[in-house]
Scaffold this active site. Structure first.
Site, PDB file in Angstrom:
ATOM      1  N   ARG A 144      -9.763   3.588 -11.006  1.00  0.00           N
ATOM      2  CA  ARG A 144      -9.872   2.168 -11.348  1.00  0.00           C
ATOM      3  C   ARG A 144     -10.690   1.494 -10.252  1.00  0.00           C
ATOM      4  O   ARG A 144     -10.244   1.396  -9.109  1.00  0.00           O
ATOM      5  CB  ARG A 144      -8.480   1.534 -11.447  1.00  0.00           C
ATOM      6  CG  ARG A 144      -8.461   0.110 -11.983  1.00  0.00           C
ATOM      7  CD  ARG A 144      -7.018  -0.385 -12.094  1.00  0.00           C
ATOM      8  NE  ARG A 144      -6.919  -1.683 -12.721  1.00  0.00           N
ATOM      9  CZ  ARG A 144      -7.000  -2.847 -12.069  1.00  0.00           C
ATOM     10  NH1 ARG A 144      -7.202  -2.851 -10.769  1.00  0.00           N
ATOM     11  NH2 ARG A 144      -6.885  -3.985 -12.715  1.00  0.00           N
ATOM     12  N   LYS A 189      -9.595  -2.195  -1.525  1.00  0.00           N
ATOM     13  CA  LYS A 189      -8.277  -2.621  -1.055  1.00  0.00           C
ATOM     14  C   LYS A 189      -8.204  -2.777   0.458  1.00  0.00           C
ATOM     15  O   LYS A 189      -9.086  -2.339   1.204  1.00  0.00           O
ATOM     16  CB  LYS A 189      -7.206  -1.666  -1.586  1.00  0.00           C
ATOM     17  CG  LYS A 189      -6.986  -1.851  -3.083  1.00  0.00           C
ATOM     18  CD  LYS A 189      -5.790  -1.120  -3.627  1.00  0.00           C
ATOM     19  CE  LYS A 189      -5.578  -1.510  -5.094  1.00  0.00           C
ATOM     20  NZ  LYS A 189      -4.466  -0.764  -5.719  1.00  0.00           N
TER      21      LYS A 189
END
Length: 234
Positions: free
Chosen positions: A209, A175
């Protein structure tokens, strides 16, 4: 799965900052064939990443085990009923706004407290709709309506969410906040992802995840051995 994944998460609509919704038919066309093929090929759990009840229903009919709803049952009033009737598990995630708007100057007075309260409320909504508490997983939504500092705070203070009494899922892989730390594009953020994974495990996260399953799984296995192998006598 061969690299160590216990769950395969299948999504047909991007939820990255600034993304637009995908029409229901398009999302169905992307998800259902993949879900059906996976169900034939692997015993691993299959998760469908969607906020649309019709997509969730079709994916569950195709063999999915988990509904990963980034809206925490808020965007589609029929979603809770679909999950309740299916017997599937559900991931309830915190997101401020929508993917299109969520990064427009997000602000909180107490980010961990506010998100914990939100998740607690959504668990109650799920229970009221007939979803047993034991089928609920919670996700604080790293990167979903959070600043750089917010994301770091959430990862530091994951223990706050254990008071909810439900398994904690965290998604930080590749991210933007890792890109800011490392000054690297998404496909060169493995080291940051591994660092976040190890720290998350140390702080009690139950589900991670990630994109780079093999390297992260090996790092987590090592961290768990160090953290949890019983001590031997001197």
């Amino acid at each position: 799965v061969a690299q160590g994944a216990d769950v395969v998460d299948v999504g047909g609509e991007s939820t990255r900052p600034g993304s637009l919704p995908v029409p229901e038919a398009g999302e169905l066309g992307r998800i259902v064939p993949v879900g059906e093929a996976l169900r034939r090929q692997t015993p691993a759990l299959i998760s469908v990443d969607t906020t649309k009840s019709a997509v969730a229903r079709a994916a569950l009919d195709a063999g999915a085990d988990i509904v990963n709803d980034t809206s925490a049952l808020r965007f589609d009033p029929a979603m809770a009923g679909v999950v309740a009737r299916s017997g599937a598990a559900v991931v309830l995630m915190h997101m401020k706004g929508t993917p299109l708007t969520m990064q427009d100057a997000p602000a909180y007075d107490d980010i961990t407290g506010e998100i914990a309260a939100f998740l607690d409320d959504r668990i109650r909504v799920a229970e009221a709709a007939g979803i047993p508490r034991g089928r609920v997983i919670v996700d604080p939504g790293i990167g979903f309506g959070k600043s750089f500092e917010h994301n770091l705070e959430l990862l530091r203070r994951q223990a706050v969410f254990h008071a909810l009494g439900r398994p904690l899922l965290v998604g930080f892989s590749r991210k933007a906040f890792l890109g800011r730390i490392l000054d690297r594009p998404p496909d060169e953020r493995l080291e940051g992802t591994i660092a976040a994974a190890v720290l998350s495990v140390e702080r009690g996260a139950h589900i991670l995840r990630v994109h780079d399953v093999g390297p992260v799984a090996r790092a987590v296995r090592t961290a768990e051995a160090i953290l949890f192998t019983p001590a031997v006598g001197a």
